[in-house]
Design a protein around this motif. Structure first.
Motif, PDB file in Angstrom:
ATOM      1  N   MET A 263       0.779  -1.059  -0.084  1.00 52.52           N
ATOM      2  CA  MET A 263      -0.112  -0.105   0.013  1.00 52.52           C
ATOM      3  C   MET A 263       0.888   1.130  -0.081  1.00 52.52           C
ATOM      4  O   MET A 263       0.361   2.410   0.271  1.00 52.52           O
ATOM      5  N   ASN A 264       1.985   1.125  -0.080  1.00 49.91           N
ATOM      6  CA  ASN A 264       3.061   2.458   0.014  1.00 49.91           C
ATOM      7  C   ASN A 264       3.710   2.599  -1.225  1.00 49.91           C
ATOM      8  O   ASN A 264       4.575   3.514  -1.259  1.00 49.91           O
ATOM      9  N   ILE A 265       3.318   1.842  -2.306  1.00 49.31           N
ATOM     10  CA  ILE A 265       3.919   2.326  -3.669  1.00 49.31           C
ATOM     11  C   ILE A 265       3.165   3.705  -3.974  1.00 49.31           C
ATOM     12  O   ILE A 265       1.886   3.820  -3.755  1.00 49.31           O
ATOM     13  N   PRO A 266       3.781   4.601  -4.669  1.00 49.78           N
ATOM     14  CA  PRO A 266       3.148   5.690  -5.495  1.00 49.78           C
ATOM     15  C   PRO A 266       2.091   5.433  -6.542  1.00 49.78           C
ATOM     16  O   PRO A 266       2.466   4.425  -7.414  1.00 49.78           O
ATOM     17  N   PHE A 267       0.591   5.558  -6.122  1.00 48.85           N
ATOM     18  CA  PHE A 267      -0.431   4.845  -6.949  1.00 48.85           C
ATOM     19  C   PHE A 267      -1.451   5.877  -7.450  1.00 48.85           C
ATOM     20  O   PHE A 267      -2.250   6.257  -6.368  1.00 48.85           O
ATOM     21  N   PHE A 268      -1.267   6.444  -8.633  1.00 47.22           N
ATOM     22  CA  PHE A 268      -2.098   7.151  -9.190  1.00 47.22           C
ATOM     23  C   PHE A 268      -2.244   8.654  -8.348  1.00 47.22           C
ATOM     24  O   PHE A 268      -3.158   8.986  -7.971  1.00 47.22           O
ATOM     25  N   GLY A 269      -0.937   9.071  -7.704  1.00 54.27           N
ATOM     26  CA  GLY A 269      -0.834  10.137  -6.737  1.00 54.27           C
ATOM     27  C   GLY A 269      -1.322   9.864  -5.426  1.00 54.27           C
ATOM     28  O   GLY A 269      -1.248  11.137  -4.774  1.00 54.27           O
ATOM     29  N   LYS A 270      -1.453   8.703  -5.099  1.00 57.49           N
ATOM     30  CA  LYS A 270      -1.884   8.441  -3.781  1.00 57.49           C
ATOM     31  C   LYS A 270      -1.028   7.396  -3.068  1.00 57.49           C
ATOM     32  O   LYS A 270      -0.487   6.566  -4.079  1.00 57.49           O
ATOM     33  N   TYR A 271      -1.423   7.055  -1.857  1.00 53.46           N
ATOM     34  CA  TYR A 271      -0.905   5.812  -1.280  1.00 53.46           C
ATOM     35  C   TYR A 271      -1.892   4.808  -1.133  1.00 53.46           C
ATOM     36  O   TYR A 271      -2.859   5.209  -0.854  1.00 53.46           O
ATOM     37  N   GLY A 272      -1.805   3.654  -1.724  1.00 55.93           N
ATOM     38  CA  GLY A 272      -2.663   2.575  -1.624  1.00 55.93           C
ATOM     39  C   GLY A 272      -3.747   2.762  -2.612  1.00 55.93           C
ATOM     40  O   GLY A 272      -3.383   3.158  -3.666  1.00 55.93           O
ATOM     41  N   THR A 273      -5.193   2.635  -2.413  1.00 52.32           N
ATOM     42  CA  THR A 273      -6.096   2.741  -3.433  1.00 52.32           C
ATOM     43  C   THR A 273      -7.179   3.644  -2.625  1.00 52.32           C
ATOM     44  O   THR A 273      -7.578   3.645  -1.650  1.00 52.32           O
ATOM     45  N   SER A 274      -7.510   4.682  -3.575  1.00 55.00           N
ATOM     46  CA  SER A 274      -8.523   5.618  -3.195  1.00 55.00           C
ATOM     47  C   SER A 274     -10.020   5.266  -3.323  1.00 55.00           C
ATOM     48  O   SER A 274     -10.017   4.429  -4.242  1.00 55.00           O
ATOM     49  N   ALA A 275     -11.020   5.740  -2.570  1.00 60.78           N
ATOM     50  CA  ALA A 275     -12.354   5.267  -3.092  1.00 60.78           C
ATOM     51  C   ALA A 275     -12.769   6.142  -4.182  1.00 60.78           C
ATOM     52  O   ALA A 275     -13.100   7.161  -4.258  1.00 60.78           O
ATOM     53  N   ASP A 276     -12.564   5.528  -5.656  1.00 59.30           N
ATOM     54  CA  ASP A 276     -12.790   6.050  -6.660  1.00 59.30           C
ATOM     55  C   ASP A 276     -14.282   5.710  -7.210  1.00 59.30           C
ATOM     56  O   ASP A 276     -14.447   4.537  -7.550  1.00 59.30           O
ATOM     57  N   PRO A 277     -15.142   6.642  -7.289  1.00 61.22           N
ATOM     58  CA  PRO A 277     -16.527   6.159  -7.668  1.00 61.22           C
ATOM     59  C   PRO A 277     -16.685   5.700  -9.176  1.00 61.22           C
ATOM     60  O   PRO A 277     -17.441   5.151  -9.547  1.00 61.22           O
ATOM     61  N   ASN A 278     -15.561   6.116  -9.908  1.00 61.98           N
ATOM     62  CA  ASN A 278     -15.586   5.775 -11.396  1.00 61.98           C
ATOM     63  C   ASN A 278     -14.983   4.374 -11.683  1.00 61.98           C
ATOM     64  O   ASN A 278     -15.146   3.726 -12.931  1.00 61.98           O
ATOM     65  N   ARG A 279     -14.592   3.703 -10.821  1.00 62.42           N
ATOM     66  CA  ARG A 279     -13.905   2.481 -10.887  1.00 62.42           C
ATOM     67  C   ARG A 279     -14.725   1.240 -10.175  1.00 62.42           C
ATOM     68  O   ARG A 279     -15.311   1.316  -9.251  1.00 62.42           O
ATOM     69  N   THR A 280     -15.221   0.142 -11.009  1.00 59.70           N
ATOM     70  CA  THR A 280     -15.953  -0.788 -10.418  1.00 59.70           C
ATOM     71  C   THR A 280     -15.382  -1.466  -9.387  1.00 59.70           C
ATOM     72  O   THR A 280     -14.053  -1.819  -8.909  1.00 59.70           O
ATOM     73  N   GLY A 281     -16.329  -1.842  -8.127  1.00 54.84           N
ATOM     74  CA  GLY A 281     -15.592  -2.275  -6.980  1.00 54.84           C
ATOM     75  C   GLY A 281     -15.861  -1.478  -5.726  1.00 54.84           C
ATOM     76  O   GLY A 281     -15.666  -1.782  -4.746  1.00 54.84           O
ATOM     77  N   TYR A 282     -15.882  -0.103  -6.052  1.00 59.40           N
ATOM     78  CA  TYR A 282     -15.929   0.882  -4.928  1.00 59.40           C
ATOM     79  C   TYR A 282     -17.367   1.586  -5.051  1.00 59.40           C
ATOM     80  O   TYR A 282     -17.814   1.893  -5.959  1.00 59.40           O
ATOM     81  N   ASP A 283     -17.558   1.797  -3.842  1.00 56.06           N
ATOM     82  CA  ASP A 283     -18.892   2.723  -3.584  1.00 56.06           C
ATOM     83  C   ASP A 283     -18.373   4.095  -2.737  1.00 56.06           C
ATOM     84  O   ASP A 283     -17.547   3.942  -1.941  1.00 56.06           O
ATOM     85  N   SER A 284     -18.995   5.219  -3.211  1.00 54.83           N
ATOM     86  CA  SER A 284     -18.761   6.349  -2.700  1.00 54.83           C
ATOM     87  C   SER A 284     -18.933   6.294  -1.087  1.00 54.83           C
ATOM     88  O   SER A 284     -18.428   7.127  -0.354  1.00 54.83           O
TER      89      SER A 284
END
Length: 412
Positions: A263-284
Motif C-alpha cells: 500500500m506504500n507505492i506511488p499509485f495514481f498520486g496517492k498511497y494505496g487505493t482511493s475510493a474512486d466512484p468511477n471504478r468498479t468495486g468501490y462505492d462512494s
C-alpha cells in the motif's frame, strides 16, 4: 395466558447494575447494566498494518562519520583486434568512463508517545507494548514510501554515465494497455498486466540488467486481479492450492520477476487505493478511514518549492505528489535504488529522573536514512491513463516535450 402483572402495583426488583439505584422499570437495558464489568476479549485491534517490504529489495549501506555515501559507476569499453608490430598503449577514448552518485541522509525521523504511569497501571492490557508496535509501523511505512519513490525516480532518469559514444541506458516507463481514459482501468486488467511484465523483462534484458533480484511491487487490487485470473494466465504455482491461494500466495513470478504487493507505492498520486466512484468495486459510501488512499504530500520538501507542515523536510528529492498521477506499479532489480542508514529503526524509552518528574515515560522511535536512485537501467515504472510509451527521454512520450502534469522535472 399472561404470567406477569400488567399494573405497577409491586415495588419491582433491585437493578444491581443501575447507577445509584435511580432507575425505574421504564429504564433501558443499557441503564440497567451500566455498572456491570466490561470484559476484555484478550485481543487488540491493531488497525491497518501495512506490509513493509522495500528495505531488503534494494541496495542498503550503513552511513557512519559522514553526511552522504558515494557510489561509483564504470561504463563500458570496446575491444579490437591486435595488429602485429604495433604497440598497445591503451585506448584513445579514455574509456571505460567513470561517474559517481551520492545519497545523503535525510533529517531524523521520529514517532513518539507519552505513557502516563497511572494509566499503565490501570490498563488491563499491554499499553506500552502496543504503543511501541504502532510507532514501529509508522517508521517502517515511511521507510517503504521513500524507497518506492526513489525507484520511481530511477525509472525517469538517464544514466550517470553519459560520456559521448559510451552512454549507458537509463530508466524506462512502460504503459499498461492502450486506454487513455481517466478511469485508468487498464491498470487492473490481469492480461494487460502480464503483457507489461514480459515487456519489462525484455527491456531489462536488452539493457544488460542482471536477472537476479528482479521484483515487482503492485497495488493489492492489481495483485489480486492476477490471482483471480489464474485459470487463464497460468501464473498459479500448481503445488499451492486452497488457503494459500486465497491468501495471495499463489503467484510466484512472471518472466522471472517476483511479485509483491504494498500500500506504500506511488499509485495514481496517492498511497494505496482511493475510493474512486468511477471504478468498479468501490462505492462512494465505503468507510475507507484516513489512511487508505492517503495523499502523497508527506515528503514535499524545499527542493520542490515547499516545506511540509511543521517545517521538517527530506534532504533527498522524492518528487511532488502531482508527478505520480499516472504511476501504477514498479518493476526493478535491487541495484535500481540505494538506501543509506545512519540510524537504523530503533525504540528509546525515558527512565530515571525524567520518569519521576513526569510520572510517566516517553516512548520514542527514531530512524535516520535516505534513499535515491542508483542504476536507472534497473527500474521500470508502470503507468496508465496517458498516451505515452517506454522511454527515458525528457518527456513521457519520448518526444522530449515535458508533460507538466507528470514529468521528471520534480526530480531535477
Amino acid at each position: 395466558m399472561a404470567q406477569q402483572a400488567t399494573t405497577a402495583n409491586a415495588n419491582g426488583p433491585i437493578y444491581g447494575g443501575a447507577d445509584n439505584g435511580a432507575l425505574t422499570n421504564a429504564g433501558t437495558v443499557d441503564q440497567r447494566r451500566a455498572l456491570y464489568l466490561k470484559l476484555f476479549s484478550g485481543e487488540m485491534f491493531k488497525g491497518f498494518q501495512h506490509n513493509t517490504i522495500a528495505r531488503d529489495l534494494v541496495t542498503r549501506r550503513t552511513l557512519k562519520n559522514g553526511r552522504s555515501l558515494q557510489f561509483i559507476y564504470t561504463g563500458r569499453t570496446k575491444s579490437e583486434f591486435h595488429i602485429p608490430g604495433q604497440s598497445i598503449l591503451g585506448n584513445d577514448e579514455k574509456s571505460p568512463p567513470v561517474a559517481e552518485k551520492t545519497i545523503q541522509c535525510d533529517d531524523l525521523l521520529i514517532s513518539s508517545a507519552f505513557v502516563y504511569e497511572l494509566d499503565e497501571t490501570l490498563a488491563h492490557y499491554d499499553l506500552r507494548g502496543e504503543i511501541s508496535r504502532k510507532i514501529g509501523y509508522a517508521l517502517a511505512e515511511n521507510y517503504d514510501r521513500r524507497i518506492f519513490r526513489a525507484i520511481t525516480k530511477a525509472a525517469r532518469q538517464a544514466s550517470p554515465v553519459t560520456m559521448s559514444n559510451f552512454v549507458e541506458p537509463g530508466g524506462s516507463m512502460l504503459k499498461v494497455g492502450t486506454d487513455t481514459s481517466t478511469d485508468k482501468k487498464d491498470a487492473y486488467d490481469s492480461t494487460k498486466l502480464v503483457n507489461a511484465f514480459y515487456d519489462a523483462a525484455s527491456i531489462l534484458d536488452e539493457k544488460g540488467v542482471s536477472g537476479d533480484g528482479r521484483v515487482a511491487v503492485l497495488n493489492p487490487r492489481q495483485y489480486y486481479a492476477l490471482i483471480q485470473a489464474v485459470s487463464s494466465n497460468g501464473l498459479i504455482n500448481r503445488d499451492v492450492q486452497g488457503t494459500a491461494l486465497q491468501s495471495g500466495n499463489g503467484i510466484i513470478e512472471i518472466a522471472g520477476i517476483r511479485i509483491y504487493k504494498s500500500m506504500n507505492i506511488p499509485f495514481f498520486g496517492k498511497y494505496g487505493t482511493s475510493a474512486d466512484p468511477n471504478r468498479t468495486g468501490y462505492d462512494s459510501k465505503d468507510n475507507m478511514g484516513s489512511f487508505v488512499g492517503a495523499t502523497m504530500d508527506d515528503m514535499e520538501q524545499a527542493a520542490n518549492g515547499g516545506t511540509p507542515a511543521g517545517g521538517q523536510k527530506s534532504v533527498n528529492n522524492y518528487g511532488t505528489a502531482t508527478k505520480f498521477a499516472n504511476s501504477c506499479g514498479l518493476i526493478f532489480q535491487k541495484e535500481a535504488a540505494g538506501v543509506v542508514e545512519a540510524i537504523g529503526p530503533q525504540v528509546q524509552v525515558t527512565n530515571g529522573d525524567i520518569s519521576v518528574v513526569y510520572q510517566g515515560d516517553v516512548i520514542l522511535g527514531r530512524l535516520a536514512m535516505g534513499a535515491d536512485f542508483l542504476n536507472p537501467a534497473c527500474a521500470v515504472e508502470l503507468i496508465a491513463g496517458i498516451n505515452t510509451a517506454s522511454s527515458n527521454a525528457t518527456g513521457w512520450d519520448g518526444s522530449g516535450t515535458e508533460n507538466t502534469a507528470i514529468s521528471n522535472a520534480a526530480f531535477a
